[in-house]
Design a protein around this motif. Sequence first.
Motif, PDB file in Angstrom:
ATOM      1  N   UNK A 153      36.688  45.244  48.688  1.00  0.00           N
ATOM      2  CA  UNK A 153      36.429  43.905  49.215  1.00  0.00           C
ATOM      3  C   UNK A 153      37.406  43.542  50.320  1.00  0.00           C
ATOM      4  N   UNK A 154      36.868  42.961  51.376  1.00  0.00           N
ATOM      5  CA  UNK A 154      37.672  42.485  52.498  1.00  0.00           C
ATOM      6  C   UNK A 154      37.439  40.988  52.657  1.00  0.00           C
ATOM      7  N   UNK A 183      35.005  33.032  38.560  1.00  0.00           N
ATOM      8  CA  UNK A 183      33.852  33.604  37.858  1.00  0.00           C
ATOM      9  C   UNK A 183      33.533  34.992  38.424  1.00  0.00           C
ATOM     10  N   UNK A 184      33.546  35.111  39.751  1.00  0.00           N
ATOM     11  CA  UNK A 184      33.259  36.405  40.386  1.00  0.00           C
ATOM     12  C   UNK A 184      34.270  37.451  39.946  1.00  0.00           C
ATOM     13  N   UNK A 185      35.542  37.069  39.926  1.00  0.00           N
ATOM     14  CA  UNK A 185      36.582  38.005  39.514  1.00  0.00           C
ATOM     15  C   UNK A 185      36.430  38.457  38.083  1.00  0.00           C
ATOM     16  N   UNK A 186      36.131  37.524  37.204  1.00  0.00           N
ATOM     17  CA  UNK A 186      35.993  37.865  35.789  1.00  0.00           C
ATOM     18  C   UNK A 186      34.721  38.642  35.505  1.00  0.00           C
ATOM     19  N   UNK A 187      33.631  38.273  36.154  1.00  0.00           N
ATOM     20  CA  UNK A 187      32.355  38.946  35.914  1.00  0.00           C
ATOM     21  C   UNK A 187      32.448  40.435  36.247  1.00  0.00           C
ATOM     22  N   UNK A 188      33.180  40.752  37.283  1.00  0.00           N
ATOM     23  CA  UNK A 188      33.290  42.137  37.740  1.00  0.00           C
ATOM     24  C   UNK A 188      34.690  42.700  37.491  1.00  0.00           C
ATOM     25  N   UNK A 210      36.775  46.190  40.145  1.00  0.00           N
ATOM     26  CA  UNK A 210      37.620  46.062  41.335  1.00  0.00           C
ATOM     27  C   UNK A 210      38.412  47.341  41.562  1.00  0.00           C
ATOM     28  N   UNK A 211      38.284  47.918  42.755  1.00  0.00           N
ATOM     29  CA  UNK A 211      39.059  49.097  43.137  1.00  0.00           C
ATOM     30  C   UNK A 211      40.117  48.731  44.162  1.00  0.00           C
ATOM     31  N   UNK A 212      39.678  48.071  45.259  1.00  0.00           N
ATOM     32  CA  UNK A 212      40.605  47.631  46.299  1.00  0.00           C
ATOM     33  C   UNK A 212      40.119  46.308  46.881  1.00  0.00           C
ATOM     34  N   UNK A 223      49.733  43.704  40.276  1.00  0.00           N
ATOM     35  CA  UNK A 223      50.462  44.030  39.056  1.00  0.00           C
ATOM     36  C   UNK A 223      49.774  43.521  37.794  1.00  0.00           C
ATOM     37  N   UNK A 224      48.852  42.571  37.928  1.00  0.00           N
ATOM     38  CA  UNK A 224      48.218  41.976  36.748  1.00  0.00           C
ATOM     39  C   UNK A 224      46.713  42.189  36.698  1.00  0.00           C
ATOM     40  N   UNK A 225      46.142  42.772  37.721  1.00  0.00           N
ATOM     41  CA  UNK A 225      44.693  42.948  37.778  1.00  0.00           C
ATOM     42  C   UNK A 225      44.360  44.421  37.965  1.00  0.00           C
ATOM     43  N   UNK A 226      43.166  44.810  37.539  1.00  0.00           N
ATOM     44  CA  UNK A 226      42.760  46.196  37.803  1.00  0.00           C
ATOM     45  C   UNK A 226      42.537  46.385  39.296  1.00  0.00           C
ATOM     46  N   UNK A 227      42.706  47.577  39.767  1.00  0.00           N
ATOM     47  CA  UNK A 227      42.514  47.847  41.187  1.00  0.00           C
ATOM     48  C   UNK A 227      43.757  47.514  41.987  1.00  0.00           C
ATOM     49  N   UNK A 228      43.643  47.718  43.288  1.00  0.00           N
ATOM     50  CA  UNK A 228      44.749  47.439  44.203  1.00  0.00           C
ATOM     51  C   UNK A 228      44.381  46.235  45.059  1.00  0.00           C
TER      52      UNK A 228
END
Length: 122
Positions: free
Chosen positions: A46-47, A67-72, A76-78, A97-102
Amino acid sequence: MLSIIRETPPHVFGVRATGQVTADDLKSVLLPGLEVLTQQYGEIYYLLVLETPVENFTAGAWFQDMIAGLKHFTKWKKAAIVTDEKTVEKFTDAFSYVAPGEFKGFPMSLLDEAIDWLTIKT
């Protein structure tokens, strides 16, 4: 307002934020874009080019973003956030540091570098 950035690699969903950003913007642009991305690729690159102060995001927009962040959450990769707001850039870097992905913040002058970083799949 959110508008889709078309000049990204196919696996990258990019949006540009200008002016006031509302819940309707997220519902009509961001959420459908993330849905298509996860259906086609199973992951999110995502950009976000932030050309408006974060204060221009309405409360409803922040809620839809959450909601978008939690739903997916696991997809999340980057995510690259491009902005000249140093606070947002630093928050984005810390979010990794607290979420999946970079998650990585970039200044506006490095937009091309942000796209290059997203191009490399992890």
